[in-house]
Design a protein around this motif. Structure first.
Motif, PDB file in Angstrom:
ATOM      1  N   ALA A  14       0.777  -1.391   0.544  1.00 18.92           N
ATOM      2  CA  ALA A  14      -0.427   0.300   0.351  1.00 18.92           C
ATOM      3  C   ALA A  14       1.551   1.250  -0.086  1.00 18.92           C
ATOM      4  CB  ALA A  14      -0.845   0.066   1.126  1.00 18.92           C
ATOM      5  N   LYS A  87      -3.971   1.503  -3.164  1.00 19.30           N
ATOM      6  CA  LYS A  87      -4.268   0.993  -1.778  1.00 19.30           C
ATOM      7  C   LYS A  87      -5.160  -0.234  -2.071  1.00 19.30           C
ATOM      8  CE  LYS A  87      -7.212   5.741  -1.464  1.00 19.30           C
ATOM      9  NZ  LYS A  87      -7.903   6.535  -1.511  1.00 19.30           N
ATOM     10  N   PRO A  88      -4.851  -1.161  -0.451  1.00 17.57           N
ATOM     11  CA  PRO A  88      -5.410  -2.613  -0.590  1.00 17.57           C
ATOM     12  C   PRO A  88      -6.719  -2.473  -1.567  1.00 17.57           C
ATOM     13  CG  PRO A  88      -4.638  -1.868   1.187  1.00 17.57           C
ATOM     14  CD  PRO A  88      -4.763  -0.976   0.583  1.00 17.57           C
ATOM     15  N   ARG A 126      -1.778  -5.218   2.753  1.00 19.07           N
ATOM     16  CA  ARG A 126      -1.875  -3.311   3.323  1.00 19.07           C
ATOM     17  C   ARG A 126       0.100  -3.077   4.451  1.00 19.07           C
ATOM     18  NH1 ARG A 126      -6.987  -2.287   4.337  1.00 19.07           N
ATOM     19  NH2 ARG A 126      -8.318  -3.892   3.749  1.00 19.07           N
TER      20      ARG A 126
END
Length: 126
Positions: A14, A87-88, A126
């Protein structure tokens, strides 16, 4: 025959970046608007960005606006997607697709795309 091939996917943390490429053959690249789509497991396919045949206009979904940049090189018949601040929730299979100028005056993610690639996987941890 027409071939559309995506590359550049992979695993990234991320906040990281990736650059996707989409090479085409068998079609006149400059006669097509181009788009990027993605599909996460268990979710519907989502149109994320498109670019007009000449690169003069682009559209991006709110979910990626300010983070992803679409571009094209007509001399190389290649489409790109620069993805920053990943982002995830950006995880998914990413597809490139070609939309004929004869079908749509300007690129439209809701319009019909004639040719699709097989996709490249992007996984954001993450």
């Amino acid at each position: 025959q027409v071939q559309v091939v995506e590359s550049g996917g992979g695993l990234v943390q991320a906040g990281g970046s990736l650059r996707l490429s989409c090479t085409t053959s068998g079609l006149t690249f400059g006669d097509y608007h181009m788009g990027w789509f993605r599909q996460a497991p268990g979710k519907e396919r989502e149109g994320i960005s498109c670019i007009n045949y000449n690169g003069a206009g682009t559209y991006s979904a709110d979910s990626v606006k300010g983070r992803f940049t679409i571009s094209r090189d007509n001399a190389k018949s290649t489409l790109y997607l620069q993805m920053n601040y990943l982002k995830p929730e950006d995880t998914g299979m990413y597809y490139c697709a070609a939309q004929a100028r004869s079908d749509q005056h300007v690129c439209s993610l809701g319009g019909s795309f004639r040719y699709w690639g097989q996709g490249t996987q992007v996984t954001v941890s993450r």
